[in-house]
Design an enzyme around this catalytic site. Sequence first.
Site, PDB file in Angstrom:
ATOM      1  N   LYS A  75       0.845  -1.192   0.000  1.00 10.88           N
ATOM      2  CA  LYS A  75       0.000   0.000   0.000  1.00 10.88           C
ATOM      3  C   LYS A  75       0.885   1.248   0.000  1.00 10.88           C
ATOM      4  CE  LYS A  75      -3.967   1.884   2.577  1.00 10.88           C
ATOM      5  NZ  LYS A  75      -4.848   1.693   3.746  1.00 10.88           N
ATOM      6  N   SER A 150      -9.669   1.692   2.788  1.00 11.36           N
ATOM      7  CA  SER A 150      -8.792   2.486   1.934  1.00 11.36           C
ATOM      8  C   SER A 150      -7.724   1.670   1.203  1.00 11.36           C
ATOM      9  CB  SER A 150      -8.102   3.566   2.765  1.00 11.36           C
ATOM     10  OG  SER A 150      -7.358   2.985   3.796  1.00 11.36           O
ATOM     11  N   SER A 174      -9.940  -0.752   6.952  1.00 12.91           N
ATOM     12  CA  SER A 174      -9.366  -0.541   5.627  1.00 12.91           C
ATOM     13  C   SER A 174      -8.617  -1.693   5.005  1.00 12.91           C
ATOM     14  CB  SER A 174      -8.451   0.682   5.657  1.00 12.91           C
ATOM     15  OG  SER A 174      -9.230   1.842   5.787  1.00 12.91           O
TER      16      SER A 174
END
Lengths: 477, 477, 109
Positions: A75, A150, A174
């Site tokens: 990420k 996210s 997330s």
Amino acid sequence: MTGALALAAEVRSGARSARQVVEEALATVARGNEELNAFLTVLSDEARAQADAVDAVVAAGRDPGPLAGVPVALKDNLCTRGAPTTCGSKILEGWRPPYDATVVQSLRAAGAIALGKTNMDEFAMGSSTENSAFGPTRNPRHTGKVPGGSSGGSAAAVAAGFAPLGLGSDTGGSIRQPAALCGVVGMKPTYGRVSRYGLVAFASSLDQIGPFAANVEDAALLYDVLAGHDPLDSTSLPSVPEPTMASLHDGVEGVRIGLCRDLIDGCASDVAARVHEAAEALAGAGAKVEEISVPEFAYGLSAYYLIAPAEASSNLARYDGVRYGLRVDGDDAEAMNTATRTAGFGAEVKRRVMLGTYALSAGYYDAYYAQAQRVRTLVMRAFDRAYESVDVLLGATAPTTAFDLGAKVDDPMAMYMNDVCTIPSNLSGHPAVSVPFGAGNDGLPVGVQVLAPALGEAIMFRVAQVVESGAPHGTGS
Amino acid sequence: MSTDWEMVIGLEVHCELQTATKLFCGCRNAFGDEPNVNICPVCLGLPGSLPVLNEQAVEFAMRIGAALHCEIRPSEFARKNYFYPDQAKDYQISQYDLPLNTGGWLELPDGFRVGVTRAHMEEDTGKLTHVGGSGRINAALHALVDYNRSGVPLVEIVSEPDIRTVGQARAYADELRGILVASGASDGRMEEGSMRVDANVSVRPAGTDAFGTRCEIKNLNSLRSLGRAIEYEAARQIAVLESGGVIEQQTRHWDESAGRTESMRSKEEANDYRYFPEPDLVPLAPDAAWQGRVGAALGPMPAERRAGLATALGGAPSDAETDQIRAVVDLGLDGLVTAAAEAGAPPALALARAANEVAAQGDAGLRLDAGSFTALLAMESGGRLSATQSKTVLGALIERGGGDPAAVATEMGFEALGADTLSAVLDDVIAAHPDEWARFVGGDDKLMGMFTGEVMKATKGKANGKEVAAELRRRRG
Amino acid sequence: MSGPAEAAPGRVTLSRDDVVHVARLARLELRDDEVELFTAQLRTVLDHAADVAALDLTHLEPSSHPIALENVLRPDEPRPSLDRDEVLAQAPAVEEHQFRVPRIGGEAP
């Protein structure tokens, strides 16, 4: 796509070269990423170099590590030295950190290959990856749908077969929610189990880094590599973690499962149905399933949407155009700060920064922030009471299957409701995992959530393994 | 100042701790290095960085608390949020609700006690240089930031508003400086910025209890500035009040060259620091064992050492001796004096030589060993060396880093003047001044000095003043 | 300074002025239409939080952490600093090996 465990075994034995694995992964990404926008940066040169290094270690007869040659999608809020780390934001576009996150170093030491940096909601604020400054990521299961957020990019990368493993961060769900929406496994560890050093902070008392994988075993494998004490993180737990792989297949005979109404009742009926079926699968495997109610969970959403923005408003103050990142000039330093942040932050970030600033400001601290922290205590105690009678909790991960791109962007509150089942574990700091289990009426993946007490990763994965085994065929990996 | 008014003063002192590394990271804590060479992700506030507390800084902070008779309690760190270019994270990690040390006091040399409200830990900011214009902040064109100092450990010591005079204020700052140095926590160098004093000044009609509105005065770089600034500010406030005006609470900057305080351009928003507990750090609660070790290891403070020297002198020191005692303790030379006295040297002589001759040699003087010093004092008090000669030998010993005083004296040709030589010289001097000798014999004691001086001239300083005086008296009859 | 009014539990008092005020505190500049939009959106969130604000939780301590650690310390030993050039290469403006910023309006708060 071969799972990570098997892949690492092949590379370690010399049956496949890490370089070959990486070339295949890069080719897959090249074919599919433009449509999905899972990766913001593909680290082709670095990945090849890392792969060559692993192959050299194998050739020299040394142990290259438990993740040898396995590509991992990172990420983009994880600091990777010399490589772009944007956090999905214009304000960090082009920024290359001068240091690696601890987890990035752990991956390298385990022989894993950092394949690229994945898309995310800006500064991890969002549940759909539509808040990225670099365009949304599409759900590989249905490209008109969101992948969740996210950590949408990492979830999509694993779901699309770009990489067997991914890393995300989970502050209010997330990792778990995008895992559910994309049909992969996503897990959040006990708070403090995995070092946050090098994770760009959103909400410090809630953030945790965790694994994505196509199956439970691979997720446990990656978790075992990441877990452990880090002297660079004051909130890192000092105890040595129990390796979860060892007990993964021990089954659930006699394990007490709390089927948690408060994590099911507010969900869509097809999602709720899948959760009940997962409970039946567990009962069939020898677990003792009983209904349990933890009504305090209902307060979690509100408490979270005060605590997280408050901490975020402080964590994001450093983006002021002075030392790194975007700068928009101004007459004086203050004007420069304002122009920079106004241009560099998207709407959701601004919304939360203002909400957080308000919650902390003079006159409001006690009514909002301090009160929310009392709710956290309330939720922690509620969990403790629940775990007096059960070993793990079972519920839904997300209230619905993946929704359309654009469906909720104009309704922040509707977007926030996506986190209602995942938030309680962030508040309490407990571990939880989402496991794919069947599909909704629309054929899109449904994730079932297993929650365990603090430091209960081993039992959590054990139960998750049985859930996965009992999942209807044709879904999940 | 009108006798109708009373000034009320509280002092805030920021003290830099002389640890090897910064408060939350392993960068060097050093003064005067090239800009931005002692920086890392933590003290630069890079995204993803996390603070970890320096054990030695806590030790020093506890020593300060113990030396000020504070209660050392479980404490917490807090974020003080504000934007400023020298603040790398745009928040400072400090302590707010729960400081480490509270409720202490400091006794001035005259016995007056000033309360110490708290002494808490916090990190320092980077250093700003304003460029262009006159270099003054309000006229500058741009500014440069050096983060070497960012993250250096500070203890902020806040006094109760118990101080009523400029003399007390200076005495407090002076005594506190001595305590900070004696505790080992700081080098107390105001001119280098390792001790910074801010004064909170207000006035009120003498004999009343209510506090007036106070102003905070900053930029005080010496004890003299402290005194001058307080005088000025009190007079300013009195003038305002006497003309019917109202004191505006504000921060004022002391302008040394202009000799006045000036209001800084106040910002529209009053400072809302939005303090909240630092989520990246855990509570600090030094246990009783650690507190005990700190207390036990704390050496005697200046007040105790001054008292010790006074006792060695036989109690009731003269004003001159009191000054000498202060100077000697202030400079850390009291150990030398005590050692010499214990070895049999006359305490008053040891004190005088240390306060004057040794002190004048600065750091080199601190290295003088007690053995050489004691031996030299014995030579002087035993009459083998005159005072002048003794001082010269002492200077040489210090310069050379030690040595045998007798050998040095011989090397310099300082043999004691033989009794016959002295007698002959006296004969000559008396013969050369018959009128004066007659007056001296007649009882004019003032001429003692003249004759002694002549003998000194004739012997080039080798004569022993006491011997000369004794011989003069003997001859007079 | 006209600060925010005291919040009564359950009653949201977020005003347009509040939004402008916190935006300034957070170094954000909002257009007029943004002020309207954000005020409405933030009110909705705070409305939802009213259920929490109204709870009587005075018997509970606020938890700033989900973990019960204390006294996490490190030894006072130097560690390598960053390479200055690598850091300054990422800076928006550099002069004399320092970070250059526009003139600063006032003293530190």
